[in-house]
Scaffold this active site. Structure first.
Site, PDB file in Angstrom:
ATOM      1  N   ASN A   7       0.834  -1.205   0.000  1.00 39.98           N
ATOM      2  CA  ASN A   7       0.000   0.000   0.000  1.00 39.98           C
ATOM      3  C   ASN A   7       0.862   1.246   0.000  1.00 39.98           C
ATOM      4  O   ASN A   7       1.971   1.256   0.528  1.00 39.98           O
ATOM      5  CB  ASN A   7      -0.953  -0.006   1.205  1.00 39.98           C
ATOM      6  CG  ASN A   7      -0.384   0.730   2.403  1.00 39.98           C
ATOM      7  OD1 ASN A   7      -0.481   1.958   2.506  1.00 39.98           O
ATOM      8  ND2 ASN A   7       0.255  -0.013   3.319  1.00 39.98           N
TER       9      ASN A   7
ATOM     10  N   MET B 257      -1.071   4.304   0.640  1.00 43.24           N
ATOM     11  CA  MET B 257      -2.275   5.087   0.854  1.00 43.24           C
ATOM     12  C   MET B 257      -1.961   6.548   1.165  1.00 43.24           C
ATOM     13  O   MET B 257      -2.652   7.454   0.704  1.00 43.24           O
ATOM     14  CB  MET B 257      -3.094   4.486   1.989  1.00 43.24           C
ATOM     15  CG  MET B 257      -3.521   3.031   1.757  1.00 43.24           C
ATOM     16  SD  MET B 257      -4.543   2.788   0.302  1.00 43.24           S
ATOM     17  CE  MET B 257      -6.069   3.528   0.850  1.00 43.24           C
ATOM     18  N   GLY B 258      -0.946   6.792   2.007  1.00 46.28           N
ATOM     19  CA  GLY B 258      -0.563   8.177   2.285  1.00 46.28           C
ATOM     20  C   GLY B 258      -1.432   8.866   3.321  1.00 46.28           C
ATOM     21  O   GLY B 258      -1.732  10.062   3.202  1.00 46.28           O
ATOM     22  N   PHE B 259      -1.848   8.121   4.356  1.00 44.46           N
ATOM     23  CA  PHE B 259      -2.634   8.712   5.449  1.00 44.46           C
ATOM     24  C   PHE B 259      -3.886   9.408   4.934  1.00 44.46           C
ATOM     25  O   PHE B 259      -4.199  10.540   5.326  1.00 44.46           O
ATOM     26  CB  PHE B 259      -1.800   9.706   6.265  1.00 44.46           C
ATOM     27  CG  PHE B 259      -0.678   9.121   7.076  1.00 44.46           C
ATOM     28  CD1 PHE B 259      -0.577   7.768   7.317  1.00 44.46           C
ATOM     29  CD2 PHE B 259       0.306   9.960   7.617  1.00 44.46           C
ATOM     30  CE1 PHE B 259       0.466   7.248   8.072  1.00 44.46           C
ATOM     31  CE2 PHE B 259       1.348   9.454   8.378  1.00 44.46           C
ATOM     32  CZ  PHE B 259       1.434   8.094   8.607  1.00 44.46           C
TER      33      PHE B 259
ATOM     34  N   SER C  96       5.776   5.312   8.769  1.00 47.42           N
ATOM     35  CA  SER C  96       5.155   4.960   7.496  1.00 47.42           C
ATOM     36  C   SER C  96       6.077   5.360   6.349  1.00 47.42           C
ATOM     37  O   SER C  96       6.649   6.456   6.355  1.00 47.42           O
ATOM     38  CB  SER C  96       3.810   5.666   7.333  1.00 47.42           C
ATOM     39  OG  SER C  96       3.332   5.506   6.005  1.00 47.42           O
TER      40      SER C  96
ATOM     41  N   ASN D  72       5.024   6.050   3.403  1.00 43.35           N
ATOM     42  CA  ASN D  72       4.189   6.655   2.366  1.00 43.35           C
ATOM     43  C   ASN D  72       3.948   8.149   2.514  1.00 43.35           C
ATOM     44  O   ASN D  72       3.187   8.728   1.749  1.00 43.35           O
ATOM     45  CB  ASN D  72       2.848   5.913   2.311  1.00 43.35           C
ATOM     46  CG  ASN D  72       3.025   4.448   1.973  1.00 43.35           C
ATOM     47  OD1 ASN D  72       3.841   4.102   1.119  1.00 43.35           O
ATOM     48  ND2 ASN D  72       2.296   3.585   2.651  1.00 43.35           N
ATOM     49  N   THR D  73       4.557   8.789   3.514  1.00 41.32           N
ATOM     50  CA  THR D  73       4.528  10.248   3.649  1.00 41.32           C
ATOM     51  C   THR D  73       5.961  10.738   3.539  1.00 41.32           C
ATOM     52  O   THR D  73       6.808  10.352   4.348  1.00 41.32           O
ATOM     53  CB  THR D  73       3.927  10.679   4.994  1.00 41.32           C
ATOM     54  OG1 THR D  73       2.546  10.291   5.041  1.00 41.32           O
ATOM     55  CG2 THR D  73       4.015  12.192   5.178  1.00 41.32           C
TER      56      THR D  73
ATOM     57  N   LYS E 136       5.566   3.790  17.073  1.00 41.72           N
ATOM     58  CA  LYS E 136       5.554   2.736  16.057  1.00 41.72           C
ATOM     59  C   LYS E 136       6.788   2.858  15.190  1.00 41.72           C
ATOM     60  O   LYS E 136       7.062   3.922  14.623  1.00 41.72           O
ATOM     61  CB  LYS E 136       4.286   2.839  15.194  1.00 41.72           C
ATOM     62  CG  LYS E 136       4.110   1.661  14.239  1.00 41.72           C
ATOM     63  CD  LYS E 136       2.707   1.644  13.657  1.00 41.72           C
ATOM     64  CE  LYS E 136       2.475   0.382  12.830  1.00 41.72           C
ATOM     65  NZ  LYS E 136       1.078   0.269  12.374  1.00 41.72           N
TER      66      LYS E 136
ATOM     67  N   THR F 105       5.970  -4.010  13.878  1.00 33.61           N
ATOM     68  CA  THR F 105       6.558  -2.921  13.122  1.00 33.61           C
ATOM     69  C   THR F 105       5.526  -2.367  12.138  1.00 33.61           C
ATOM     70  O   THR F 105       4.449  -2.933  11.959  1.00 33.61           O
ATOM     71  CB  THR F 105       7.768  -3.407  12.288  1.00 33.61           C
ATOM     72  OG1 THR F 105       7.296  -4.336  11.289  1.00 33.61           O
ATOM     73  CG2 THR F 105       8.814  -4.073  13.150  1.00 33.61           C
ATOM     74  N   ASN F 106       5.949  -1.293  11.461  1.00 30.23           N
ATOM     75  CA  ASN F 106       5.192  -0.764  10.329  1.00 30.23           C
ATOM     76  C   ASN F 106       5.493  -1.617   9.098  1.00 30.23           C
ATOM     77  O   ASN F 106       6.146  -2.655   9.191  1.00 30.23           O
ATOM     78  CB  ASN F 106       5.585   0.706  10.098  1.00 30.23           C
ATOM     79  CG  ASN F 106       4.418   1.552   9.624  1.00 30.23           C
ATOM     80  OD1 ASN F 106       3.680   1.157   8.729  1.00 30.23           O
ATOM     81  ND2 ASN F 106       4.243   2.726  10.220  1.00 30.23           N
TER      82      ASN F 106
ATOM     83  N   TYR G 174      -3.670  -7.052  10.452  1.00 33.89           N
ATOM     84  CA  TYR G 174      -4.268  -6.216   9.420  1.00 33.89           C
ATOM     85  C   TYR G 174      -4.381  -7.018   8.125  1.00 33.89           C
ATOM     86  O   TYR G 174      -5.464  -7.384   7.698  1.00 33.89           O
ATOM     87  CB  TYR G 174      -3.450  -4.942   9.195  1.00 33.89           C
ATOM     88  CG  TYR G 174      -3.968  -4.079   8.055  1.00 33.89           C
ATOM     89  CD1 TYR G 174      -3.656  -4.378   6.737  1.00 33.89           C
ATOM     90  CD2 TYR G 174      -4.787  -2.990   8.290  1.00 33.89           C
ATOM     91  CE1 TYR G 174      -4.147  -3.616   5.675  1.00 33.89           C
ATOM     92  CE2 TYR G 174      -5.278  -2.216   7.242  1.00 33.89           C
ATOM     93  CZ  TYR G 174      -4.956  -2.539   5.941  1.00 33.89           C
ATOM     94  OH  TYR G 174      -5.453  -1.791   4.905  1.00 33.89           O
TER      95      TYR G 174
END
Length: 349
Positions: A117, A119-121, A182, A184-185, A225, A253-254, A328
């Site tokens: 993913n 997604m980017g929050f 994350s 993704n940011t 996290k 973990t992430n 998840y």
């Protein structure tokens, strides 16, 4: 399993094989279910497990939690306990509402038992989640809230950005997960560095103490996290900062930037940008949990997450040093029967 043979294929046919459409429709259905108390009671009787444990001052009915990312905006909070979860983590939410990254941004890899993913929050913002919790109430299991940096906020503004989310949601969360990991940011993982994390944790700890004092209660636990891609030396430094600022626990973990472990027919998806979760992450996630447990002498509680797709994976994570586990990808790919099997296996030892 019935879910794998019939339900998941049907969901993907209806969702035109778009995992994000499937996710949205599933969440919408669970949001409707959350408004039907008799159905929740019946489901909880079937899926629930009884394995109470107290960790960082909170009592959990069982050790299996829903990881952040599944219900970012808290739209189906009452449903998760009915599906057997002992706690749920909403978010990751940011101070500013944001759409996230361009689509497509979610890829299911069932042969690899994995998801990629970016997604980017994507979320409606911390104030929107606070309003929903104020009007609809909290679930009857512990509620964690994962907070992250708004994409529009520069790294120099990160502290104030996190503080705004903490302040808005402080009356409602049983614990906060500080997401600095994350992939993704842009730039977010730089907040795991010693100086940046020191500044962030000092500010959040001070604010938490002030808000708790004003409310006449103990401070809400703050957890960090971490990424699975940190070196041991970088992770050791991070843990020193966490210890200095009395962090209540670690979530390990992430998702990972690694693409090791993808099945042959799905290896081509490794070129997709984003974080990989699921089976390929399992070994590394356990290694990080074991490192944290040993480095802190077992004194810092750990929520283990990454590649938990059955009771054996959950038991290995607990053996590595975790006190609680989260799922998840396993839930997304295999459904609520997975939660039931893990919860009941752990409750019987």
């Amino acid at each position: 399993m019935l879910f794998d043979r019939m339900i998941r294929p049907a969901l993907y046919r209806l969702g035109k094989n778009d995992p994000e459409v499937v996710h949205e429709r599933t969440l919408r259905a669970l949001g409707g279910l959350a408004k039907m108390p008799p159905a929740l009671t019946a489901l909880r009787r079937y899926f629930g497990s009884d394995d109470p444990v107290t960790v960082f001052g909170l009592r959990f009915p069982n050790r299996v939690g829903l990881a952040a990312g599944m219900d970012k905006d808290g739209r189906a909070l009452a449903a998760w306990a009915a599906l057997g979860f002992g706690f749920v983590e909403a978010g990751t939410v940011t101070r500013l509402a944001q759409p996230g990254n361009p689509k497509p941004r979610l890829y299911a890899l069932p042969e690899s038992d994995a998801v990629i993913n970016r997604m980017g929050f994507n979320n409606a913002g911390a104030d929107a989640l606070a309003e929903r919790l104020a009007t609809q109430g909290k679930p009857d299991i512990p509620l964690g809230v994962s907070i992250g940096k708004s994409k529009a906020a520069a790294l120099a503004e990160a502290v104030g950005d996190y503080q705004a989310s903490l302040r808005a949601l402080y009356p409602y969360a049983d614990y906060f997960a500080i997401n600095v990991s994350s992939p993704n940011t842009p730039g977010l993982r730089a907040l795991q560095d010693r100086s940046a994390l020191t500044e962030l944790l000092a500010a959040l700890g001070e604010l938490s103490g002030s808000l708790a004092e004003r409310a006449g209660r103990a401070p809400t636990p703050l957890l960090v996290k971490v990424a699975p891609d940190l070196t041991d030396s970088a992770l050791g430094e991070l843990l020193e900062v966490c210890d200095a600022h009395q962090v209540a626990g670690i979530i390990a973990t992430n998702t990972t930037l690694s693409r090791d472990g993808l099945a042959g027919t799905e290896a081509h998806l490794g070129k997709e940008i984003g974080g990989l979760s699921g089976r390929p992450l399992a070994g590394r996630a356990r290694d990080v949990v074991r490192f944290v447990h040993e480095h802190t002498g077992g004194k810092l509680p750990i929520i283990g997450v990454g590649g938990i797709l059955g009771p054996h994976d959950a038991r290995l994570m607990l053996d590595a040093g975790a006190s609680l586990v989260q799922v998840y990808t396993g839930f997304a790919l295999h459904g609520p029967g997975l939660v039931r099997s893990i919860g009941r296996a752990l409750s019987t030892g």
